[in-house]
Motif scaffolding. Structure first.
Motif, mmCIF file in Angstrom:
data_model
loop_
_atom_site.group_PDB
_atom_site.id
_atom_site.type_symbol
_atom_site.label_atom_id
_atom_site.label_comp_id
_atom_site.label_asym_id
_atom_site.label_seq_id
_atom_site.Cartn_x
_atom_site.Cartn_y
_atom_site.Cartn_z
ATOM 1 N N GLN A 102 115.586 51.075 121.448
ATOM 2 C CA GLN A 102 114.782 51.157 120.232
ATOM 3 C C GLN A 102 114.906 52.536 119.587
ATOM 4 O O GLN A 102 115.041 52.650 118.366
ATOM 5 C CB GLN A 102 113.315 50.860 120.537
ATOM 6 C CG GLN A 102 112.417 50.915 119.299
ATOM 7 C CD GLN A 102 110.942 50.864 119.651
ATOM 8 O OE1 GLN A 102 110.567 50.695 120.808
ATOM 9 N NE2 GLN A 102 110.087 51.004 118.653
ATOM 10 N N ILE A 103 114.867 53.572 120.401
ATOM 11 C CA ILE A 103 114.997 54.928 119.872
ATOM 12 C C ILE A 103 116.361 55.129 119.223
ATOM 13 O O ILE A 103 116.474 55.693 118.121
ATOM 14 C CB ILE A 103 114.763 55.954 120.996
ATOM 15 C CG1 ILE A 103 113.304 55.930 121.439
ATOM 16 C CG2 ILE A 103 115.137 57.360 120.535
ATOM 17 C CD1 ILE A 103 113.026 56.703 122.710
ATOM 18 N N SER A 104 117.423 54.668 119.878
ATOM 19 C CA SER A 104 118.765 54.794 119.305
ATOM 20 C C SER A 104 118.884 54.014 117.998
ATOM 21 O O SER A 104 119.471 54.485 117.026
ATOM 22 C CB SER A 104 119.814 54.312 120.307
ATOM 23 O OG SER A 104 119.836 55.123 121.458
ATOM 24 N N ALA A 105 118.306 52.805 117.972
ATOM 25 C CA ALA A 105 118.361 51.987 116.760
ATOM 26 C C ALA A 105 117.543 52.623 115.640
ATOM 27 O O ALA A 105 117.937 52.573 114.462
ATOM 28 C CB ALA A 105 117.841 50.577 117.058
ATOM 29 N N TYR A 106 116.414 53.205 115.990
ATOM 30 C CA TYR A 106 115.547 53.844 114.989
ATOM 31 C C TYR A 106 116.298 54.962 114.261
ATOM 32 O O TYR A 106 116.129 55.155 113.053
ATOM 33 C CB TYR A 106 114.308 54.394 115.686
ATOM 34 C CG TYR A 106 113.356 55.149 114.784
ATOM 35 C CD1 TYR A 106 112.419 54.476 114.018
ATOM 36 C CD2 TYR A 106 113.386 56.534 114.719
ATOM 37 C CE1 TYR A 106 111.536 55.160 113.197
ATOM 38 C CE2 TYR A 106 112.505 57.238 113.907
ATOM 39 C CZ TYR A 106 111.586 56.547 113.150
ATOM 40 O OH TYR A 106 110.723 57.232 112.336
ATOM 41 N N ARG A 107 117.141 55.668 114.979
ATOM 42 C CA ARG A 107 117.877 56.790 114.389
ATOM 43 C C ARG A 107 119.168 56.360 113.709
ATOM 44 O O ARG A 107 119.860 57.174 113.105
ATOM 45 C CB ARG A 107 118.207 57.803 115.485
ATOM 46 C CG ARG A 107 116.985 58.470 116.088
ATOM 47 C CD ARG A 107 117.365 59.300 117.279
ATOM 48 N NE ARG A 107 116.217 59.976 117.866
ATOM 49 C CZ ARG A 107 116.206 60.506 119.079
ATOM 50 N NH1 ARG A 107 117.295 60.415 119.831
ATOM 51 N NH2 ARG A 107 115.124 61.095 119.545
ATOM 52 N N LEU A 143 115.710 49.024 114.367
ATOM 53 C CA LEU A 143 116.357 49.102 113.051
ATOM 54 C C LEU A 143 115.343 48.896 111.929
ATOM 55 O O LEU A 143 115.377 49.597 110.906
ATOM 56 C CB LEU A 143 117.467 48.064 112.948
ATOM 57 C CG LEU A 143 118.736 48.328 113.774
ATOM 58 C CD1 LEU A 143 119.662 47.128 113.708
ATOM 59 C CD2 LEU A 143 119.454 49.586 113.294
ATOM 60 N N VAL A 144 114.425 47.941 112.106
ATOM 61 C CA VAL A 144 113.396 47.687 111.089
ATOM 62 C C VAL A 144 112.511 48.922 110.913
ATOM 63 O O VAL A 144 112.244 49.358 109.783
ATOM 64 C CB VAL A 144 112.548 46.458 111.470
ATOM 65 C CG1 VAL A 144 111.336 46.332 110.541
ATOM 66 C CG2 VAL A 144 113.390 45.191 111.409
#
Length: 356
Positions: free
Chosen positions: A65-70, A244-245
């Motif tokens: 989630q952290i990687s996708a958030y960035r 990502l969202v």
């Protein structure tokens, strides 16, 4: 109490090894794994055993989630074709290559058990890739492809693994059913992740407290993962889509203060979980050695070396042809997306680190 003290000791050791890695300018994952392997053979140190389901739920969703958030969503979407070629195509190709090699070396191994082995070792890792990429200044396109690949490939490998295990248990297999299972798990996981992300954004719009925002953001990915797993779809993909969202909507819902503090908290969580998981990977060596005490050591070592070589070579074999052939056959593709240099392709091929 002993477990708590052991955990504190591991965290302290992680800090020391991270400082060593920074001083030596090497990827931090390397000394952490080696340090864990050293701890595994210290007399009197308790054996650390991880429940697989707990390990997946505790480490994988927050890190993904952290990687996708960035992730830069416009860049991710632009590079979606090479990302999918690696995250799905390369995983399946590598799994089959490993299965063939394992079957040749161990003829008594059932074919679908060999495929399950291939699925386990096929996907490169988001945490390992990020740990190494931080040390170098690579073109943004390459970083987006590698990070995008490592966000998605766990989902494809887990679906293939479960399909192979089911085939071993049943003794027969339906390829059409397998394709439907793969598509259903991927689409279902993406939908669950999107719903979890949008639900979190709905909550953010109705609260005005930075600490609550950060707490909800951490819970969102875990909720997406657990809900998807309960529905028997891809929990990994759900955590990624949720991230990502949140990443796409962060500027619309979060104040600058919230974004700064959230990045600080998530950076701490990422460091803590990444360091612990690499350390714990190393500590598993004691149990592995004990379980293999009655086996042919040289056969196992040779099998491990050959499988490792297969992982490296198969990635080269996949990346170069799938990059060159479409452009050789399509002038439009050559114009829209020029052929990367052999140096870039070599880096992409080497950047197949395994990890969590």
């Amino acid at each position: 109490m002993a477990t708590f003290e052991l955990l504190l000791g591991l965290i302290a050791f992680c800090v020391v090894l991270t400082l060593v890695a920074q001083r030596l300018k090497i990827p931090v994952a390397v000394p952490l794994v080696l340090g864990g392997m050293g701890l595994a053979f210290i007399p009197g140190l308790p054996t650390i055993e991880l429940d697989p389901e707990l390990a997946l739920a505790l480490f994988l969703p927050p890190l993904l989630q952290i990687s996708a958030y960035r992730t830069d969503w416009p860049a991710f979407r632009t590079q979606l074709r090479p990302i999918l070629l690696l995250a799905v195509g390369a995983v399946f190709f590598t799994a089959i290559a490993v299965a063939v090699v394992a079957k040749l070396m161990v003829p008594s191994l059932p074919w679908w058990a060999a495929v399950a082995l291939g699925a386990i070792v096929a996907p490169p890792d988001a945490v390992a890739a990020a740990s190494v990429l931080k040390q170098f200044k690579l073109p943004k396109r390459m970083v987006v492809i590698l990070e995008g690949e490592s966000l998605i490939n766990d989902a494809s490998s887990l679906v293939l693994y479960r399909f192979a295990v089911a085939a071993v248990a049943a003794g027969t297999v339906s390829y059409g059913g397998g394709v439907l299972q793969f598509v259903g798990a991927a689409v279902g996981g993406a939908v669950v992740g999107w719903v979890a992300g949008r639900s979190a954004m709905w909550i953010f719009a109705r609260i005005d407290d930075t600490l609550l925002d950060i707490t909800v953001s951490l819970l969102a990915g875990l909720t997406a993962y657990l809900a998807a797993e309960a529905l028997h779809v891809s929990g990994v993909l759900a955590a990624v889509v949720c991230g990502l969202v949140l990443g796409r909507q962060q500027h619309a819902q979060f104040t600058a203060k919230t974004r700064l503090e959230m990045n600080a908290v998530w950076g701490f969580v990422e460091f803590l979980l990444s360091a612990l998981v690499f350390m714990l990977i190393g500590t598993q060596l004691r149990g592995i050695v004990e379980r293999l005490a009655n086996d042919d050591t040289w056969q196992l070592v040779s099998l491990g070396l050959v499988i490792s070589a297969t992982l490296v070579v198969s990635r080269f074999v996949w990346i170069f042809p799938t990059t060159w052939l479409p452009r050789a056959l399509s002038r439009q593709m050559r114009q829209d997306n020029p052929t990367p240099s052999w140096r870039e392709l070599t880096v992409l091929s080497w950047a197949g680190m395994r990890g969590v």
